[in-house]
Design an enzyme around this catalytic site. Sequence first.
Site, short mmCIF file in Angstrom:
data_model
loop_
_atom_site.label_atom_id
_atom_site.label_comp_id
_atom_site.label_asym_id
_atom_site.label_seq_id
_atom_site.Cartn_x
_atom_site.Cartn_y
_atom_site.Cartn_z
CG ASP A 1 0.68 -8.78 1.26
OD1 ASP A 1 -0.47 -8.39 1.02
OD2 ASP A 1 1.11 -8.91 2.42
CG ASN B 1 7.26 -2.13 -0.61
OD1 ASN B 1 7.22 -2.93 -1.54
ND2 ASN B 1 6.63 -2.33 0.53
CG ASP C 1 6.98 -8.28 1.15
OD1 ASP C 1 6.41 -7.51 1.95
OD2 ASP C 1 6.55 -8.51 0.01
#
Length: 410
Positions: free
Chosen positions: A204, A361, A202
């Site tokens: 961020d 997520n 990922d």
Amino acid sequence: MSHNDPDNEIILVNISGSDRPGVTAALMGILAEYGVRVLDISQAMVHQNLALAILIKLPASTASAPVLKDLLFEAHKLELRVRFQPVTPAEYQQWVRGEGQTAYVLTLLGRRVTAAQIARIAGVTTAHGLNIEDIVRLSARSPLHDDSHASRACLELSLRGEPDDADAMKAEFLSISREMDVDISFQEDNFYRRNRRLVVFDMDSTLIREEVIDELAREAGVGEAVSAVTEAAMRGEIDFRDSLTRRVALLRGLEASVLQRVADRLTMTEGAERLLKTLQVLGYRTAVISGGFDFFGHHLKSRLNLDTVHANRLEIRDGRLTGRVQGEIIDGERKALLLSELAQEMGIDLAQVIAVGDGANDLPMLRMAGLGIAFHAKPLVQKNARQAISTIGLDGVLYLMGMNDAENPH
């Protein structure tokens, strides 16, 4: 060796004392003279002190007394202590059968490792039917006085057995982690663990410290409103697609030139650059699959020499953001799909994939990967991910891969 052959002697030789060059060669030379078979051997050194264990089988034609006498004499010359322990054929066969049990690796990592942490963890593994066979230090030797907030320590425990309740054991490890500020990873030690090929991140709050959309929101003067939605989304309280749509809408009218200004001030997560350099030297493929924005993903791709970037695209017209995302939104399910597609393109098994992320997520791709790691994640994500790192930097991933600081050029 026959169970009923009394002429075959099995002996465990334990040797300890100050280490020096030539110890192993001298002792093995004596065993070689008598035609002794080595069934097992293990050697470790802690603070210049040697611990050497050799399991030997004497030939039927060789009496034990001369061999042991010569070993004792040589050990005395080397100022070492020796202890001999006879092993029956039945005991040996029981030990051999233990090789058929499942092997696991427990990795303990944090800023410091303490006796209290090890005691608690060892108690849990024993209570759940696992036996500790080996303990090695993966981190570099620790200085006596090290008050650095960037210090790190890691031990790897090799275990055998079958946990009677894996879920209960994981819950106990999670409780110890929170209480004692230490991360505990528990993995099956199989072929795939030693043959990962692809690492997916990922972006961020994982590769970089910031949440880019919050940075953009501050530039647009809507920081508080967007941050509140971001936090709720990362906690899993709001559907990601809905939350992204709502947050991007608040950026409508922001000048596109702001994107570069934000990209230039992004800061790398602790350990990120060391991790990426190490992975690339070793030939791993690296990718970003992010619910963030591709402008910043490609900025990182150039900076970190990443192979692939998948992220959402902000729609821009007449030099300003329209408040919409172009194309299909990359949410949790889309992340997992893209990870699967990358593995297929490489022709590798999903068990050879590592995925790292911090938000709700990210959970679908963390579950899909052979090694899914929640990095400094919210409690909900930690609870539902198989592995977590919360105490040290992103290069802690190397320890979960079994890599040793002493072998790492970076």
